[in-house]
Design a protein around this motif. Structure first.
Motif, PDB file in Angstrom:
ATOM      1  N   GLY A   1       0.755  -1.324   0.070  1.00 50.45           N
ATOM      2  CA  GLY A   1      -0.063   0.015  -0.108  1.00 50.45           C
ATOM      3  C   GLY A   1       0.887   1.255   0.104  1.00 50.45           C
ATOM      4  O   GLY A   1       2.011   1.298   0.209  1.00 50.45           O
TER       5      GLY A   1
ATOM      6  N   LYS B   1       1.814  -5.075   3.466  1.00 51.36           N
ATOM      7  CA  LYS B   1       3.073  -4.371   3.701  1.00 51.36           C
ATOM      8  C   LYS B   1       2.653  -3.049   3.417  1.00 51.36           C
ATOM      9  O   LYS B   1       2.509  -2.420   2.272  1.00 51.36           O
ATOM     10  CB  LYS B   1       4.108  -4.681   2.770  1.00 51.36           C
ATOM     11  CG  LYS B   1       5.532  -3.819   3.282  1.00 51.36           C
ATOM     12  CD  LYS B   1       6.428  -3.817   1.981  1.00 51.36           C
ATOM     13  CE  LYS B   1       6.229  -2.466   1.415  1.00 51.36           C
ATOM     14  NZ  LYS B   1       6.327  -1.250   2.164  1.00 51.36           N
TER      15      LYS B   1
ATOM     16  N   GLU C   1       6.354   2.693   3.797  1.00 48.57           N
ATOM     17  CA  GLU C   1       7.386   2.889   5.186  1.00 48.57           C
ATOM     18  C   GLU C   1       7.210   4.060   5.684  1.00 48.57           C
ATOM     19  O   GLU C   1       7.579   4.462   6.842  1.00 48.57           O
ATOM     20  CB  GLU C   1       8.794   2.723   4.477  1.00 48.57           C
ATOM     21  CG  GLU C   1       9.038   3.471   3.102  1.00 48.57           C
ATOM     22  CD  GLU C   1       8.707   2.796   1.700  1.00 48.57           C
ATOM     23  OE1 GLU C   1       7.804   2.203   1.803  1.00 48.57           O
ATOM     24  OE2 GLU C   1       9.474   2.802   1.023  1.00 48.57           O
TER      25      GLU C   1
ATOM     26  N   SER D   1       2.403   3.790  -7.084  1.00 48.66           N
ATOM     27  CA  SER D   1       2.800   4.590  -8.383  1.00 48.66           C
ATOM     28  C   SER D   1       3.025   3.886  -9.596  1.00 48.66           C
ATOM     29  O   SER D   1       3.027   2.608  -9.447  1.00 48.66           O
ATOM     30  CB  SER D   1       4.234   5.442  -8.144  1.00 48.66           C
ATOM     31  OG  SER D   1       5.120   4.478  -7.860  1.00 48.66           O
TER      32      SER D   1
ATOM     33  N   THR E   1       6.287   2.002  -9.733  1.00 47.62           N
ATOM     34  CA  THR E   1       6.394   0.714  -8.759  1.00 47.62           C
ATOM     35  C   THR E   1       5.360  -0.516  -9.461  1.00 47.62           C
ATOM     36  O   THR E   1       5.869  -1.778  -9.341  1.00 47.62           O
ATOM     37  CB  THR E   1       6.187   0.868  -7.337  1.00 47.62           C
ATOM     38  OG1 THR E   1       7.015   1.985  -7.035  1.00 47.62           O
ATOM     39  CG2 THR E   1       6.446  -0.334  -6.483  1.00 47.62           C
TER      40      THR E   1
ATOM     41  N   LEU F   1      -2.902   2.238  -9.561  1.00 44.41           N
ATOM     42  CA  LEU F   1      -1.843   3.140  -9.884  1.00 44.41           C
ATOM     43  C   LEU F   1      -2.096   4.612  -9.933  1.00 44.41           C
ATOM     44  O   LEU F   1      -3.171   5.231  -9.638  1.00 44.41           O
ATOM     45  CB  LEU F   1      -0.967   2.790 -11.154  1.00 44.41           C
ATOM     46  CG  LEU F   1      -0.761   1.160 -11.055  1.00 44.41           C
ATOM     47  CD1 LEU F   1      -0.034   0.702 -12.434  1.00 44.41           C
ATOM     48  CD2 LEU F   1      -0.116   0.668  -9.952  1.00 44.41           C
TER      49      LEU F   1
ATOM     50  N   CYS G   1      -5.212   9.558  -5.016  1.00 43.26           N
ATOM     51  CA  CYS G   1      -4.970   9.196  -6.363  1.00 43.26           C
ATOM     52  C   CYS G   1      -5.868   9.707  -7.296  1.00 43.26           C
ATOM     53  O   CYS G   1      -5.738  10.112  -8.481  1.00 43.26           O
ATOM     54  CB  CYS G   1      -4.939   7.486  -6.216  1.00 43.26           C
ATOM     55  SG  CYS G   1      -6.417   7.052  -5.441  1.00 43.26           S
TER      56      CYS G   1
ATOM     57  N   GLU H   1       1.882  14.103 -12.577  1.00 43.54           N
ATOM     58  CA  GLU H   1       0.979  13.835 -11.096  1.00 43.54           C
ATOM     59  C   GLU H   1       1.544  14.776 -10.166  1.00 43.54           C
ATOM     60  O   GLU H   1       2.728  14.473  -9.647  1.00 43.54           O
ATOM     61  CB  GLU H   1       0.721  12.490 -10.962  1.00 43.54           C
ATOM     62  CG  GLU H   1      -0.056  12.505  -9.755  1.00 43.54           C
ATOM     63  CD  GLU H   1      -0.301  10.889  -9.114  1.00 43.54           C
ATOM     64  OE1 GLU H   1       0.891  10.211  -9.394  1.00 43.54           O
ATOM     65  OE2 GLU H   1      -1.184  10.612  -8.767  1.00 43.54           O
TER      66      GLU H   1
HETATM   67  P1  NAD Z   1       5.038   4.158  -4.074  1.00 44.98           P
HETATM   68  O1  NAD Z   1       4.801   3.396  -5.378  1.00 44.98           O
HETATM   69  O2  NAD Z   1       6.371   4.768  -4.016  1.00 44.98           O
HETATM   70  O3  NAD Z   1       5.148   2.938  -2.991  1.00 44.98           O
HETATM   71  C1  NAD Z   1       3.929   2.298  -2.638  1.00 44.98           C
HETATM   72  C2  NAD Z   1       4.317   0.935  -2.090  1.00 44.98           C
HETATM   73  O4  NAD Z   1       5.242   0.138  -2.951  1.00 44.98           O
HETATM   74  C3  NAD Z   1       4.954   1.047  -0.632  1.00 44.98           C
HETATM   75  O5  NAD Z   1       4.526   0.308   0.062  1.00 44.98           O
HETATM   76  C4  NAD Z   1       6.559   0.932  -1.205  1.00 44.98           C
HETATM   77  O6  NAD Z   1       7.243   0.469  -0.191  1.00 44.98           O
HETATM   78  C5  NAD Z   1       6.385  -0.135  -2.071  1.00 44.98           C
HETATM   79  N1  NAD Z   1       7.504  -0.295  -3.177  1.00 44.98           N
HETATM   80  C6  NAD Z   1       8.168   0.227  -3.233  1.00 44.98           C
HETATM   81  N2  NAD Z   1       9.278  -0.165  -4.269  1.00 44.98           N
HETATM   82  C7  NAD Z   1       8.871  -1.387  -4.544  1.00 44.98           C
HETATM   83  C8  NAD Z   1       9.148  -2.499  -5.399  1.00 44.98           C
HETATM   84  N3  NAD Z   1      10.234  -2.652  -6.234  1.00 44.98           N
HETATM   85  N4  NAD Z   1       8.228  -3.455  -5.169  1.00 44.98           N
HETATM   86  C9  NAD Z   1       7.223  -3.695  -4.780  1.00 44.98           C
HETATM   87  N5  NAD Z   1       6.776  -2.593  -3.897  1.00 44.98           N
HETATM   88  C10 NAD Z   1       7.562  -1.554  -3.792  1.00 44.98           C
HETATM   89  O7  NAD Z   1       3.787   5.023  -4.191  1.00 44.98           O
HETATM   90  P2  NAD Z   1       3.588   6.052  -2.919  1.00 44.98           P
HETATM   91  O8  NAD Z   1       4.520   7.175  -3.133  1.00 44.98           O
HETATM   92  O9  NAD Z   1       3.386   5.373  -1.485  1.00 44.98           O
HETATM   93  O10 NAD Z   1       1.816   6.335  -3.369  1.00 44.98           O
HETATM   94  C11 NAD Z   1       1.723   7.489  -4.313  1.00 44.98           C
HETATM   95  C12 NAD Z   1       1.000   7.013  -5.582  1.00 44.98           C
HETATM   96  O11 NAD Z   1       0.154   6.226  -5.468  1.00 44.98           O
HETATM   97  C13 NAD Z   1       0.730   8.060  -6.523  1.00 44.98           C
HETATM   98  O12 NAD Z   1       0.971   7.845  -7.756  1.00 44.98           O
HETATM   99  C14 NAD Z   1      -0.881   7.903  -6.453  1.00 44.98           C
HETATM  100  O13 NAD Z   1      -1.609   8.330  -7.514  1.00 44.98           O
HETATM  101  C15 NAD Z   1      -0.788   6.374  -6.343  1.00 44.98           C
HETATM  102  N6  NAD Z   1      -2.017   5.987  -5.712  1.00 44.98           N
HETATM  103  C16 NAD Z   1      -3.096   5.029  -6.294  1.00 44.98           C
HETATM  104  C17 NAD Z   1      -4.287   4.872  -5.936  1.00 44.98           C
HETATM  105  C18 NAD Z   1      -5.285   4.382  -6.406  1.00 44.98           C
HETATM  106  O14 NAD Z   1      -6.235   3.903  -5.926  1.00 44.98           O
HETATM  107  N7  NAD Z   1      -5.263   4.115  -7.903  1.00 44.98           N
HETATM  108  C19 NAD Z   1      -4.494   5.018  -4.627  1.00 44.98           C
HETATM  109  C20 NAD Z   1      -3.523   5.875  -3.636  1.00 44.98           C
HETATM  110  C21 NAD Z   1      -2.320   6.417  -4.326  1.00 44.98           C
END
Ligand code: NAD
Length: 468
Positions: free
Chosen positions: A143, A169, A172, A221, A224, A243, A276, A374
């Motif tokens: 998440g 998970k 962080e 994102s 990711t 995403l 998001c 974004e």
């Molecule tokens: P992020 O992708 O940086 O991190 C999300 C999660 O992925 C974290 O728990 C992180 O530890 C984990 N992660 C990081 N590297 C990884 C890897 N290589 N493999 C697997 N997991 C990994 O995103 P963020 O900064 O926490 O959230 C913001 C983004 O999320 C924005 O782009 C937003 O639009 C999107 N978002 C989308 C929705 C939706 O429902 N579509 C909802 C909330 C947020």
């Protein structure tokens, strides 16, 4: 600060954990355990061993358990909301921390109570085929930090309802509130059914690759998300990917701006813009352009911004420095290009290091990173258009397709525009409103798979055809 039993249950000693700051004050809220890939191995083994008995309980028993969990969330709502507010930054009041905890209970209850009966797909006298939905096995949930508690529930509750066990998970940046949520869930669940691991991207990457998962639910994102697709190639885990978004809104000529002003403002600024599916680009017909800019600017200047625990505040800080820097960079770039800053435009340093004034940017167009990327923060570019066909083309000209909205006094006309927008959800005269019964998901680079309602239950189950 009031003492918190939930926080005490999830925080570890300072020398064994990672300090988690209060987003508003930067004081340490608590220390999150540092879970590793070894902890993941143990969690997966426990989840797989607990799964057959959990599946064997059947829908009614699992629904009763989830309803009891929803009651327990409600009984602990204020404590959870205070922890969430401190860790994430969102105020208690407004559509923020209390609202998020309320949603966590509501979505848990909906996952428990949504019917999903076998479907008869053929019955022609000679054959009868039914489509059943059976447990997949073990689900890995990863998440983000913006709505950490609610989004964890979106992943966990349907998975449990359908007879799967779960390893979650959280980000962080916001582990404590999700560990606290998991603590409430675990009071009602057999050992191993749900484990929460507080680790970084390396634990997320290990989940994506792990052969012990049958399904990965990911919200975060697009970048990711792509890594998770690649990482899961070996185990062929099914994926739900929620995403990033760069949602456009189109204000049609003739819209009564006053009557939609509040929905428009919260469509942009809910959770201080860290949502998001919030409005990230607003296309306004030239006949209403100045009125919309002035209306949003007035609301941005007058809506209470400040530390989340202070009553009355409804906008808070950015959650982390990285996101603050993105917002500051995009606004600075817009200013340098000659865009007009109609409200905000800089940090609110007097409130704390991560506060940024709600910002409305006018006289800006595509080509500016504030429009093309974004922003995920409290800033909206307002873009002028003269032909509706042109506005639709421009709204669709990004790689994402999460949400979109049409604003109009004429609902039929708005529906016609909605049909032509590339998005998982199109709202009319509102943006970002969600309901646990209504499916939600993105298209294009915003991901695939649906959450919520019966469609969301199907997404965490294996379809199985029985023919006789
Ligand atoms: P992020 O992708 O940086 O991190 C999300 C999660 O992925 C974290 O728990 C992180 O530890 C984990 N992660 C990081 N590297 C990884 C890897 N290589 N493999 C697997 N997991 C990994 O995103 P963020 O900064 O926490 O959230 C913001 C983004 O999320 C924005 O782009 C937003 O639009 C999107 N978002 C989308 C929705 C939706 O429902 N579509 C909802 C909330 C947020």
């Amino acid at each position: 600060m009031t003492s918190s039993t939930l926080l005490a249950a999830v925080t570890v000693a300072a020398d064994r954990g990672r300090p988690i700051p209060d987003a508003a004050t930067r004081e340490t809220v608590g220390h999150a355990p540092v879970h590793t890939v070894d902890d993941l191995e143990r969690a997966v083994a426990a989840a797989r061993s607990a799964q057959p008995a959990w599946a064997a309980l059947g829908h009614d028993a699992r629904a009763r358990t989830l309803n009891a969990i929803a009651d327990d969330i409600e009984e602990n709502a204020e404590e959870l909301a205070v922890l969430l507010s401190r860790e994430q930054g969102k105020p208690l009041d407004g559509p923020n921390a209390r609202f998020e905890v309320g949603a966590a209970a509501a979505w848990t209850r909906s996952a428990a109570n949504t019917p999903l009966d076998p479907q008869v797909v053929l019955d022609d006298g000679s054959a009868r085929s039914e489509l059943h939905y059976v447990p997949l096995g073990t689900v890995g949930a990863i998440g983000p930090w913006n709505w950490p508690v609610m989004i964890a529930v979106w992943q966990i509750a349907p998975s449990l309802r359908m007879g799967n066990t779960v390893v979650v998970k959280p980000s962080e940046y916001t582990p404590l509130s999700v560990l606290a949520l998991a603590e409430i869930y675990q009071r009602h669940l057999p050992q191993g059914t749900l484990t929460a691991l507080s680790g970084g991207g390396e634990v997320g990457a290990a989940i994506a690759e792990h052969p012990g998962f049958d399904k990965i639910m990911f919200t975060g994102s697009t970048e990711t998300g792509r890594r998770i697709v690649a990482g899961s190639a070996g185990n062929l885990a099914r994926l739900t990917l929620e995403l990033g978004g760069n949602d456009a809104g189109i204000v049609l000529p003739g819209t009564d701006v006053k009557s939609v002003a509040e929905q428009l403002f919260w469509g942009v600024f809910i959770n201080t813009g860290q949502t998001c599916a919030s409005l990230k680009r607003l296309y306004v017909h030239e006949s209403l352009y100045e009125e919309v800019v002035a209306t949003l600017a007035e609301a941005a200047k007058t809506t209470p911004l400040g530390p989340g625990l202070e009553p009355g505040n409804v906008l808070g800080p950015l959650q982390n420095q990285k996101q603050f820097d993105i917002v500051a960079r995009l606004v600075e770039d817009a200013r340098t290009r000659g865009a007009r800053i109609a409200a905000g435009g800089g940090p609110a340093e007097e409130l704390g290091p991560l506060f940024y004034r709600p910002t409305v940017v006018a006289d800006i167009s595509e080509g500016a990173p504030l429009v093309d990327e974004e922003q995920f923060g409290p800033v909206i570019p307002v873009i002028r258009y003269s032909s509706v066909a042109d506005a639709i083309r421009r709204a669709n000209a990004v790689e994402q397709g999460l949400g979109a909205s049409v604003w109009s006094a004429d609902v039929e006309e708005a529906l016609g525009v909605a049909e032509r927008l590339q998005a998982g959800t199109v709202w009319i005269n509102q943006h970002g409103t969600l309901n646990p019964e209504v499916p939600f998901g993105g298209v294009k680079a915003s991901g695939y798979g649906l959450e919520f309602g019966a469609e969301g239950l199907k997404a965490v189950a294996a379809p199985k055809v029985v023919t006789r």
